[in-house]
Design a protein around this motif. Structure first.
Motif, PDB file in Angstrom:
ATOM      1  N   ALA A  43      -0.224   1.977   3.106  1.00  0.00           N
ATOM      2  CA  ALA A  43      -1.497   2.667   2.062  1.00  0.00           C
ATOM      3  C   ALA A  43      -2.409   1.349   1.673  1.00  0.00           C
ATOM      4  O   ALA A  43      -3.379   1.030   1.695  1.00  0.00           O
ATOM      5  N   TRP A  44      -1.214  -0.101   0.834  1.00  0.00           N
ATOM      6  CA  TRP A  44      -1.496  -0.771   0.591  1.00  0.00           C
ATOM      7  C   TRP A  44      -2.371  -1.856   1.174  1.00  0.00           C
ATOM      8  O   TRP A  44      -3.809  -2.157   0.541  1.00  0.00           O
ATOM      9  N   LEU A  45      -1.280  -2.265   2.609  1.00  0.00           N
ATOM     10  CA  LEU A  45      -1.892  -3.155   3.111  1.00  0.00           C
ATOM     11  C   LEU A  45      -3.448  -2.368   3.588  1.00  0.00           C
ATOM     12  O   LEU A  45      -4.117  -3.513   3.530  1.00  0.00           O
ATOM     13  N   GLY A  46      -3.878  -1.066   4.104  1.00  0.00           N
ATOM     14  CA  GLY A  46      -5.059  -0.831   4.244  1.00  0.00           C
ATOM     15  C   GLY A  46      -6.108  -0.949   3.539  1.00  0.00           C
ATOM     16  O   GLY A  46      -7.257  -1.506   3.566  1.00  0.00           O
ATOM     17  N   TYR A  47      -5.709  -0.969   2.179  1.00  0.00           N
ATOM     18  CA  TYR A  47      -7.050  -0.565   1.310  1.00  0.00           C
ATOM     19  C   TYR A  47      -6.506  -2.712   0.750  1.00  0.00           C
ATOM     20  O   TYR A  47      -8.235  -3.044   0.752  1.00  0.00           O
ATOM     21  N   ALA A  48      -6.144  -3.075   0.753  1.00  0.00           N
ATOM     22  CA  ALA A  48      -6.544  -4.377   0.905  1.00  0.00           C
ATOM     23  C   ALA A  48      -7.306  -5.004   1.709  1.00  0.00           C
ATOM     24  O   ALA A  48      -8.249  -6.240   1.434  1.00  0.00           O
ATOM     25  N   GLN A  49      -6.562  -4.194   2.590  1.00  0.00           N
ATOM     26  CA  GLN A  49      -7.635  -5.415   3.690  1.00  0.00           C
ATOM     27  C   GLN A  49      -9.416  -4.731   3.630  1.00  0.00           C
ATOM     28  O   GLN A  49     -10.234  -5.737   3.437  1.00  0.00           O
ATOM     29  N   MET A  50      -9.126  -3.564   2.974  1.00  0.00           N
ATOM     30  CA  MET A  50     -11.151  -3.276   2.462  1.00  0.00           C
ATOM     31  C   MET A  50     -10.927  -4.224   1.873  1.00  0.00           C
ATOM     32  O   MET A  50     -12.414  -4.801   1.543  1.00  0.00           O
ATOM     33  N   ILE A  51     -10.881  -4.110   0.483  1.00  0.00           N
ATOM     34  CA  ILE A  51     -11.388  -4.983  -0.497  1.00  0.00           C
ATOM     35  C   ILE A  51     -11.030  -6.779  -0.027  1.00  0.00           C
ATOM     36  O   ILE A  51     -12.292  -6.886   0.044  1.00  0.00           O
ATOM     37  N   CYS A  52     -10.180  -7.181   0.873  1.00  0.00           N
ATOM     38  CA  CYS A  52     -10.868  -8.703   1.212  1.00  0.00           C
ATOM     39  C   CYS A  52     -11.137  -9.207   2.012  1.00  0.00           C
ATOM     40  O   CYS A  52     -11.776 -10.116   2.201  1.00  0.00           O
ATOM     41  N   LEU A  86     -17.970   0.604   1.286  1.00  0.00           N
ATOM     42  CA  LEU A  86     -17.131   0.015   2.358  1.00  0.00           C
ATOM     43  C   LEU A  86     -16.112   1.258   2.752  1.00  0.00           C
ATOM     44  O   LEU A  86     -15.516   0.761   3.913  1.00  0.00           O
ATOM     45  N   SER A  87     -15.761   2.355   1.782  1.00  0.00           N
ATOM     46  CA  SER A  87     -14.943   3.288   2.968  1.00  0.00           C
ATOM     47  C   SER A  87     -15.101   4.036   3.702  1.00  0.00           C
ATOM     48  O   SER A  87     -14.951   3.682   5.137  1.00  0.00           O
ATOM     49  N   PRO A  88     -15.959   3.992   4.178  1.00  0.00           N
ATOM     50  CA  PRO A  88     -16.493   4.519   5.794  1.00  0.00           C
ATOM     51  C   PRO A  88     -16.701   3.589   6.719  1.00  0.00           C
ATOM     52  O   PRO A  88     -16.548   4.130   7.967  1.00  0.00           O
ATOM     53  N   ILE A  89     -16.764   2.328   6.268  1.00  0.00           N
ATOM     54  CA  ILE A  89     -16.587   1.128   7.906  1.00  0.00           C
ATOM     55  C   ILE A  89     -15.947   1.418   7.865  1.00  0.00           C
ATOM     56  O   ILE A  89     -15.050   1.383   9.081  1.00  0.00           O
ATOM     57  N   PHE A  90     -14.037   1.485   6.834  1.00  0.00           N
ATOM     58  CA  PHE A  90     -13.346   1.172   7.030  1.00  0.00           C
ATOM     59  C   PHE A  90     -12.517   2.518   7.602  1.00  0.00           C
ATOM     60  O   PHE A  90     -11.222   2.133   8.738  1.00  0.00           O
ATOM     61  N   TYR A  91     -12.695   3.904   7.062  1.00  0.00           N
ATOM     62  CA  TYR A  91     -11.942   4.360   7.228  1.00  0.00           C
ATOM     63  C   TYR A  91     -12.836   6.121   7.973  1.00  0.00           C
ATOM     64  O   TYR A  91     -13.949   6.555   7.433  1.00  0.00           O
ATOM     65  N   PRO A  92     -14.059   5.670   8.913  1.00  0.00           N
ATOM     66  CA  PRO A  92     -14.744   6.536   9.472  1.00  0.00           C
ATOM     67  C   PRO A  92     -14.948   7.938   9.688  1.00  0.00           C
ATOM     68  O   PRO A  92     -12.991   8.178  10.378  1.00  0.00           O
TER      69      PRO A  92
END
Length: 107
Positions: A43-52, A86-92
């Motif tokens: 979960a951390w890595l997925g969220y960090a990937q979106m942020i980064c 960002l969320s809809p782009i990374f977690y459609p």
């Protein structure tokens, strides 16, 4: 994954984006440090990937974070509004129509 070059937030800010490449992902895993040994590592890595994936905020470039603190700082700069954009782009969400469900049920 098809990431747009930029996204607008509800507040009107523009976030420049890029797809994280394998080298960036390795840097991000290294930045995660001890977070990678916890149950929430994925979960951390997925969220960090979106942020980064954010490369600029309102045209001002931001550097790829190299530590957990830098990831946290960028997340704070992006804010809730940015994460919501960002969320809809990374977690459609799955685009399932009632007709698709009906067809599946018929088979």
């Amino acid at each position: 994954m098809n990431i747009p070059a930029e996204v607008k937030t509800a507040a009107g800010h523009t976030l420049g984006l890029k797809e994280i490449n394998p080298g960036d992902m390795l840097d991000l895993i290294e930045a995660a440090g001890s977070a990678m040994s916890s149950a929430s590592a994925g979960a951390w890595l997925g969220y960090a990937q979106m942020i980064c994936s954010v490369t600029s905020i309102d045209g001002v470039p931001v550097q790829m974070p190299m530590t957990k603190d830098e990831v946290r700082h960028l997340a704070t700069e992006i804010g809730n509004d940015g994460v919501a954009a960002l969320s809809p782009i990374f977690y459609p969400k799955a685009d399932t129509k009632a007709s698709d469900v009906t067809e599946t049920a018929k088979n």
